[in-house]
Design a protein around this motif. Structure first.
Motif, PDB file in Angstrom:
ATOM      1  N   VAL A   1      10.636   5.917   2.715  1.00 41.04           N
ATOM      2  CA  VAL A   1      10.699   4.944   3.805  1.00 41.04           C
ATOM      3  C   VAL A   1       9.760   3.806   3.408  1.00 41.04           C
ATOM      4  N   VAL A   2      10.317   2.623   3.218  1.00 39.01           N
ATOM      5  CA  VAL A   2       9.514   1.453   2.844  1.00 39.01           C
ATOM      6  C   VAL A   2       9.486   0.488   4.021  1.00 39.01           C
ATOM      7  N   GLY A   3       8.313   0.006   4.351  1.00 38.58           N
ATOM      8  CA  GLY A   3       8.159  -0.913   5.471  1.00 38.58           C
ATOM      9  C   GLY A   3       7.820  -2.312   5.004  1.00 38.58           C
TER      10      GLY A   3
ATOM     11  N   SER B   1       0.851  -1.181   0.000  1.00 37.75           N
ATOM     12  CA  SER B   1       0.000   0.000   0.000  1.00 37.75           C
ATOM     13  C   SER B   1       0.885   1.228   0.000  1.00 37.75           C
ATOM     14  N   THR B   2       0.390   2.308  -0.550  1.00 34.70           N
ATOM     15  CA  THR B   2       1.164   3.536  -0.646  1.00 34.70           C
ATOM     16  C   THR B   2       0.430   4.644   0.054  1.00 34.70           C
ATOM     17  N   ARG B   3       1.147   5.373   0.873  1.00 35.12           N
ATOM     18  CA  ARG B   3       0.545   6.522   1.545  1.00 35.12           C
ATOM     19  C   ARG B   3       0.255   7.582   0.497  1.00 35.12           C
ATOM     20  N   THR B   4      -0.955   8.091   0.517  1.00 35.26           N
ATOM     21  CA  THR B   4      -1.290   9.131  -0.448  1.00 35.26           C
ATOM     22  C   THR B   4      -0.888  10.489   0.107  1.00 35.26           C
ATOM     23  N   GLY B   5      -0.480  11.360  -0.789  1.00 33.42           N
ATOM     24  CA  GLY B   5      -0.217  12.734  -0.402  1.00 33.42           C
ATOM     25  C   GLY B   5       1.093  12.938   0.327  1.00 33.42           C
TER      26      GLY B   5
ATOM     27  N   GLY C   1       7.392   9.162  13.610  1.00 33.39           N
ATOM     28  CA  GLY C   1       7.551  10.497  13.031  1.00 33.39           C
ATOM     29  C   GLY C   1       8.998  10.822  12.724  1.00 33.39           C
ATOM     30  N   LEU C   2       9.854  10.392  13.615  1.00 29.95           N
ATOM     31  CA  LEU C   2      11.286  10.624  13.422  1.00 29.95           C
ATOM     32  C   LEU C   2      11.810   9.846  12.218  1.00 29.95           C
ATOM     33  N   VAL C   3      11.427   8.576  12.146  1.00 27.94           N
ATOM     34  CA  VAL C   3      11.882   7.734  11.024  1.00 27.94           C
ATOM     35  C   VAL C   3      11.369   8.307   9.710  1.00 27.94           C
ATOM     36  N   ARG C   4      10.128   8.750   9.728  1.00 23.04           N
ATOM     37  CA  ARG C   4       9.505   9.309   8.520  1.00 23.04           C
ATOM     38  C   ARG C   4      10.291  10.503   7.984  1.00 23.04           C
ATOM     39  N   SER C   5      10.957  11.200   8.879  1.00 21.83           N
ATOM     40  CA  SER C   5      11.684  12.412   8.469  1.00 21.83           C
ATOM     41  C   SER C   5      13.137  12.113   8.082  1.00 21.83           C
ATOM     42  N   LEU C   6      13.567  10.870   8.181  1.00 23.39           N
ATOM     43  CA  LEU C   6      14.988  10.577   7.989  1.00 23.39           C
ATOM     44  C   LEU C   6      15.514  10.784   6.570  1.00 23.39           C
ATOM     45  N   PRO C   7      14.808  10.281   5.535  1.00 26.31           N
ATOM     46  CA  PRO C   7      15.407  10.395   4.207  1.00 26.31           C
ATOM     47  C   PRO C   7      15.528  11.851   3.763  1.00 26.31           C
ATOM     48  N   ALA C   8      16.710  12.388   3.960  1.00 29.76           N
ATOM     49  CA  ALA C   8      16.947  13.799   3.614  1.00 29.76           C
ATOM     50  C   ALA C   8      18.433  13.965   3.334  1.00 29.76           C
TER      51      ALA C   8
ATOM     52  N   ARG D   1       2.457   4.722  10.114  1.00 30.18           N
ATOM     53  CA  ARG D   1       2.874   6.080  10.479  1.00 30.18           C
ATOM     54  C   ARG D   1       4.244   6.429   9.904  1.00 30.18           C
ATOM     55  N   ALA D   2       5.144   5.435   9.863  1.00 23.93           N
ATOM     56  CA  ALA D   2       6.540   5.734   9.538  1.00 23.93           C
ATOM     57  C   ALA D   2       6.841   5.694   8.039  1.00 23.93           C
ATOM     58  N   CYS D   3       6.011   4.976   7.280  1.00 24.92           N
ATOM     59  CA  CYS D   3       6.433   4.597   5.920  1.00 24.92           C
ATOM     60  C   CYS D   3       5.629   5.296   4.822  1.00 24.92           C
ATOM     61  N   ASP D   4       6.297   5.493   3.692  1.00 25.30           N
ATOM     62  CA  ASP D   4       5.614   5.924   2.481  1.00 25.30           C
ATOM     63  C   ASP D   4       4.887   4.756   1.834  1.00 25.30           C
ATOM     64  N   ARG D   5       5.487   3.602   1.966  1.00 26.07           N
ATOM     65  CA  ARG D   5       4.932   2.404   1.309  1.00 26.07           C
ATOM     66  C   ARG D   5       5.164   1.205   2.206  1.00 26.07           C
TER      67      ARG D   5
END
Ligand SMILES: Nc1ncnc2c1ncn2[C@@H]1O[C@H](COP(=O)(O)OP(=O)(O)OP(=O)(O)O)[C@@H](O)[C@H]1O
Length: 266
Positions: free
Chosen positions: A51-53, A6-10, A220-227, A245-249
């Motif tokens: 971030v892929v889970g 599944s992919t997080r929208t937006g 939330g922290l993990v979600r912000s890591l790829p930078a 919560r953490a992943c784009d996909r």
């Protein structure tokens, strides 16, 4: 069908995330350990900025997936691709390739400070920027230092301090690690992995043992890591809410009765 995604929208992603080659790609990778299919046939890709889970119950093959990407076990079939080129992973080459991994459970040293625990991750750091040496190297350097470590100790320390600050641990640098709550210890593990400057960060069950509120904060922290560093994250967890919560996909792994015990397929 035992594997869904599944992919997080937006979700906001840098432009490179939509146009760049995958950082990591697995095509039909299958792993057998003895008589057990430890990882059923799996395909996935981790794009820059993502971030892929990988989510599934205990025993479904999450750690085997990470062990395969790190070269500790070899797939019986399938292909692993790194930045568009075939990869045959070797554990001792991981840092050079651009991969860092955290282990299930925190794996920290209770007798060292937070900063010293992060500096343990400096072994194999390929390069560090030159900064003026001026800070005292500290006990961790003395304990753990190779010649290379001593030479680059000040620069590594600066990097470690940067990562600790980025992860909200700036005021805990000299804290006794053993006295810190599990959630903050998990951040120390992250800072240690980041010290290697990975393109891809592999997180094995980062929310294990955390309560709901702590897991949400970590997500939330993990979600912000790829930078920049890392450029992408692949995490494994049995906690689907954390993954959401953490992943784009999210890729769901489920045991598949049609496979050998412990395996799954799609
Ligand atoms: N060395 C081994 N030899 C044979 N089978 C193994 C070996 N290591 C793991 N397995 C089996 O492979 C399957 C996948 O194990 P793996 O540890 O990858 O699962 P997991 O999803 O990470 O679960 P957990 O979170 O409990 O570690 C399980 O059925 C396990 O029993």
């Amino acid at each position: 069908m035992a594997l869904t995604s599944s992919t997080r929208t937006g979700s906001a992603q840098p432009e490179s995330a939509q146009t760049g080659a995958p950082v990591l790609r697995l095509d039909d990778v299958r792993v057998r350990l003895g008589n057990t299919v430890a990882l059923g046939t799996l395909s996935l890709s981790v794009e820059p900025g993502q971030v892929v889970g990988v989510v599934g119950p205990d025993g479904v093959g999450k750690s085997t997936l990470f062990n395969t990407v790190c070269g500790f076990v070899r797939p019986e079939s399938g292909q692993i691709t790194w930045r568009g080129a075939a990869l045959r992973p070797r554990p001792h080459r991981l840092t050079a390739v651009g991969v860092a991994r955290t282990l299930q459970g925190v794996g920290l040293y209770g007798g060292l400070t937070v900063l010293e625990n992060v500096l343990v991750g400096s072994a194999g750091v390929p390069r560090v920027p030159a900064v003026p040496a001026g800070r005292r190297a500290g006990v961790g350097v003395a304990l753990l230092g190779s010649a290379r470590f001593r030479l680059q100790g000040a620069a590594l320390r600066e990097l470690a301090l940067d990562h600790l600050s980025r992860l909200g641990l700036g005021e805990y640098v000299d804290a006794d690690l053993a006295a810190m709550p599990l959630e903050l210890q998990g951040r120390v593990v992250l800072a240690r992995a980041l010290l290697a400057g990975p393109e891809l960060l592999l997180l094995d069950d980062p929310a294990e043992g955390l309560g709901a509120a702590e897991a949400a904060a970590l997500a939330g922290l993990v979600r912000s890591l790829p930078a920049g560093t890392p450029n992408a994250v692949l995490l494994a967890t049995s906690d689907s809410e954390f993954a959401r919560r953490a992943c784009d996909r999210v890729v769901h792994l489920e045991p598949d009765a049609s496979d050998a015990p412990g395996g799954h397929s799609h």
